[in-house]
Design an enzyme around this catalytic site. Sequence first.
Site, short mmCIF file in Angstrom:
data_model
loop_
_atom_site.label_atom_id
_atom_site.label_comp_id
_atom_site.label_asym_id
_atom_site.label_seq_id
_atom_site.Cartn_x
_atom_site.Cartn_y
_atom_site.Cartn_z
N ALA A 109 1.14 2.01 11.58
CA ALA A 109 0.49 0.69 11.50
C ALA A 109 0.66 0.16 10.07
O ALA A 109 -0.29 -0.24 9.40
CB ALA A 109 -0.98 0.76 11.90
N HIS A 111 1.14 0.14 2.37
CA HIS A 111 2.11 1.21 2.59
C HIS A 111 3.46 0.84 1.96
O HIS A 111 4.14 1.69 1.36
CB HIS A 111 2.33 1.47 4.08
CG HIS A 111 1.10 1.88 4.84
ND1 HIS A 111 0.46 1.04 5.72
CD2 HIS A 111 0.39 3.03 4.84
CE1 HIS A 111 -0.58 1.66 6.26
NE2 HIS A 111 -0.65 2.88 5.74
N ASP A 119 -7.72 5.15 -0.89
CA ASP A 119 -8.44 6.33 -0.39
C ASP A 119 -8.62 7.27 -1.58
O ASP A 119 -7.99 8.32 -1.64
CB ASP A 119 -7.63 6.98 0.74
CG ASP A 119 -7.41 6.03 1.89
OD1 ASP A 119 -8.29 5.89 2.73
OD2 ASP A 119 -6.33 5.37 1.91
P1 AMP Z 1 -2.82 5.77 6.22
O1 AMP Z 1 -1.66 5.39 7.05
O2 AMP Z 1 -3.98 4.85 6.35
O3 AMP Z 1 -3.17 7.23 6.33
O4 AMP Z 1 -2.36 5.57 4.72
C1 AMP Z 1 -1.18 6.15 4.22
C2 AMP Z 1 -1.14 5.99 2.74
O5 AMP Z 1 -1.17 4.61 2.40
C3 AMP Z 1 -2.36 6.63 2.06
O6 AMP Z 1 -1.93 7.29 0.88
C4 AMP Z 1 -3.23 5.45 1.76
O7 AMP Z 1 -4.10 5.65 0.66
C5 AMP Z 1 -2.20 4.39 1.44
N1 AMP Z 1 -2.76 3.04 1.58
C6 AMP Z 1 -3.49 2.56 2.62
N2 AMP Z 1 -3.92 1.31 2.37
C7 AMP Z 1 -3.44 0.98 1.14
C8 AMP Z 1 -3.54 -0.18 0.30
N3 AMP Z 1 -4.21 -1.26 0.68
N4 AMP Z 1 -2.93 -0.14 -0.89
C9 AMP Z 1 -2.25 0.95 -1.31
N5 AMP Z 1 -2.12 2.07 -0.57
C10 AMP Z 1 -2.71 2.09 0.63
#
Ligand code: AMP
Length: 289
Positions: free
Chosen positions: A28, A33, A154
Site C-alpha cells: 500500500a 515509502h 514509526d
Molecule cells: P509499512 O508499510 O507501514 O510497514 O511501512 C514501511 C516503512 O515505511 C516503515 O519503515 C515506515 O516507518 C515507513 N513509512 C511509513 N510511512 C512513512 C512516512 N509518512 N514517511 C516516511 N516513512 C514512512
Amino acid sequence: MYVLRTNADLEPWRADTAWVAFVPTMGALHEGHESLIRQAAAAARGHPGGACLVSIFVNPTQFNDPADLARYPRTIENDLECCRRSGADAIYVPGPEDIYPPGESIPIPPLPDVAILPQLEDSHRPGHFAGVCQVVLRLLRLARPHEALFGEKDWQQFRVIDAMVESLGLPIRVVPIPTMRESDGLAMSSRNRFLSPAERRRAASLALALEGAARLTDPGQAQRHMADVLTQAGATIEYAVVREARSLMPISPGTFVPGATPRRALIAARIGSVRLIDNAPWPASLAGA
Ligand code: AMP
C-alpha cells in the site's frame, strides 16, 4: 526491475548482488515509502554492484487485531509501479510459506527494552513488536542487506529494530528516514485512506499538537498541550508524551536539562476507528526545526 516472488527467486539474485540497501514494507505504498526507496536507491548507486531491494509482505504476526489485518490495504499493481518509479532494482513479494515455512519455527528474538515500555505501543498493541522483530529478523537473514532503511514515522519501531540489530551484532546499518507529510502536516500512512473527509480534517490535529508542543520547553506543559489539542479535535488519545529519543524512557521530573539528550514527542490516537501515530523531535529550538 526484478520481481522476486519466492525465496528461490531471491537467493540467486542476492548471491549475484555485491551490496544491498533494503526497504521492508507491508505494501500500500505512498510517498513516504517512495522517499525510503529513493534514498535506498541513491545509497546503492554509491556502491559498485549495489542494488535497492524492497519487500512487500503483510505480516500476520504483528497484528494484534484480526480485523485490522483483514482490512489492511493490498495494492500490488500500484506498489510495483511505485517501486519502479522510485528506482528500486528488485522487489521481493514472498508468500506466507516463504516467511513462515510450514513445520519450521521462525524465532522471535529477545525483545530490546525499548520495545516493552509501559504507556507506549506495547501497552496498546500487545505482541506487536514481537511480530515486527520476528519478521524483520527473518527478512534481514534472507536479504542480508548492508543497509536497512526505516521511517521515523514509526519512531519506536525504528528504535526497536536498531536495538535488535545492535544486540544481535548484525553487520547492518539501520538508517532512519524523515517522515513525509501531507500539506496540512498529517503523516502519510497506509491507514489514512480509511478516514472519512471529516475525520481526515481532524487527523491534522496530531501534527498540530506536535508542532505546538515543540514550541514549549517544559515537558509537562508540552504533554498537556498535546492532550488539549487532541481532545479538542475529538481524538481518543492512547498516549501523547515526551520521551528520551533513544531509550524512549520518561524524562524524570526535575532532571530535565535542555539540550542534554535528544528528546521526542510521540502520539498515538484514534480518529473515529482509525489508529494514527506520529512523532517529532522535541523541543523545536534544539532540533533546528
Ligand atoms: P509499512 O508499510 O507501514 O510497514 O511501512 C514501511 C516503512 O515505511 C516503515 O519503515 C515506515 O516507518 C515507513 N513509512 C511509513 N510511512 C512513512 C512516512 N509518512 N514517511 C516516511 N516513512 C514512512
